[in-house]
Write a protein that holds these residues in place. Sequence first.
Motif: not given
Length: 452
Positions: A154-163, A428-437, A439-441
Amino acid sequence: MADWMSDLPGAARAYLNGKRLDEVECIIPDLPGIARGKAVPASKFARQDFFHLPDSIFYQTITGNWGEAAGEDGFIEKDMTLRPDMATATAAPWTGDWTLQVIHDAFDREDNPVPFSPRNVLKHVVQLYRDKGWEPVVAPEMEFFLVGRNLDPKQEIRPMMGRSGRPAAARQAYSMTAVDEFGPVIDDIYDFAEAQGFEIDGITQEGGAGQLEINLLHGDPVKLADEVFYFKRLIREAAMRHDAHATFMAKPIAEEPGSAMHVHHSILDTKTGENIFSDAKGKETPAFFHFIAGLQTHMPAALAMIAPYVNSYRRYVKDNAAPINLQWGHDNRTTGIRVPISAPKARRVENRMAGMDCNPYLGIAASLACGYLGLIDGKKPAAEYKGEAYDGEGDIPRSPNQALDMFDQATRLHEVVHPEFARVYSIVKRAEYEEFLQVISPWEREHLLLNV
């Protein structure tokens, strides 16, 4: 055991020199490009010529569910015979013991290659070239992000912490300082690649925050797809050693550019070894233009193979380092099809459409299939595009559903990649798209919950 070990590739022998091999990971890439298989003790592997897995591994979506693609026999999960390709034996240097990985090929009960196994798909396309007296050569580029550990989807992706202790900065393309920020991860990537016998042509900082690119030397399409498949795993392992994740999503961070797997193509004449894209005077040949025409004509239908997920289509954003159409041009990074500056012997065509989220076997197979049809048809491409192609019209599908509709109608493309693969892949890809649908964003909850 000793005789078997002596036939290993040089890098694997060097890795095990003076060591006792503990385990062999017997793996095969599935449709998304995930390594499936089993780990066996080295002593058992030395005694086995093959092992079995059910064909259902190729009916799985990215979530682990299944598409109803089993065919007339029903979902009985028939066993496939998986045989090792010992040329792919390589180290797994991040493991706690001495382990090798070996890619396997899938065969059915009659000992025929399973047509919907991605590695078999690419082998099938390459053989069509060889039957015509051509030897395809490719060079993939791999873009990816190093990001902070993301333990909650649920959390947004953040850039890695650098050196430096600061998050990776964006808009620092080609900056050596930015590359230095990830020095420890990059050192492990180099070490793992060396242990596995892979040669890296270069690592650069791309335009996104924490986005890197690795270029590989040109070579045989199947060998290079194997390397990309292996590289994805080794890069992930290197990142996790440093409290980070490596992601190959096409568009992991909304405000940043996406990650591509650009593929450079040239074709050699099998008899002469000469590049068929250049003539004796070093000029561009009809075959060069036919290959480009094939990409322009057939890539919209093949996009389902090189942009396999909903997220893939978020990458095709105008003015954001990704093409929006299939225009072509010399030394023009805004076009979907680019002709890099090169000597005549190295003349090549770069397909910039594929996302790094694609299965490398299927991404390269799709691109080669389109070029093959262009060579067979002998048509001319559209006129070279001058200027910024972002100013042109988009001419590619904008969603998986639209792409799959075009893919399903592309019977000539199906003949090149194999009709049975096309059938299974679409289901398979159509089944995957149906799975995505299902999910409520967050966008829907924010803008629709109280406003509509």
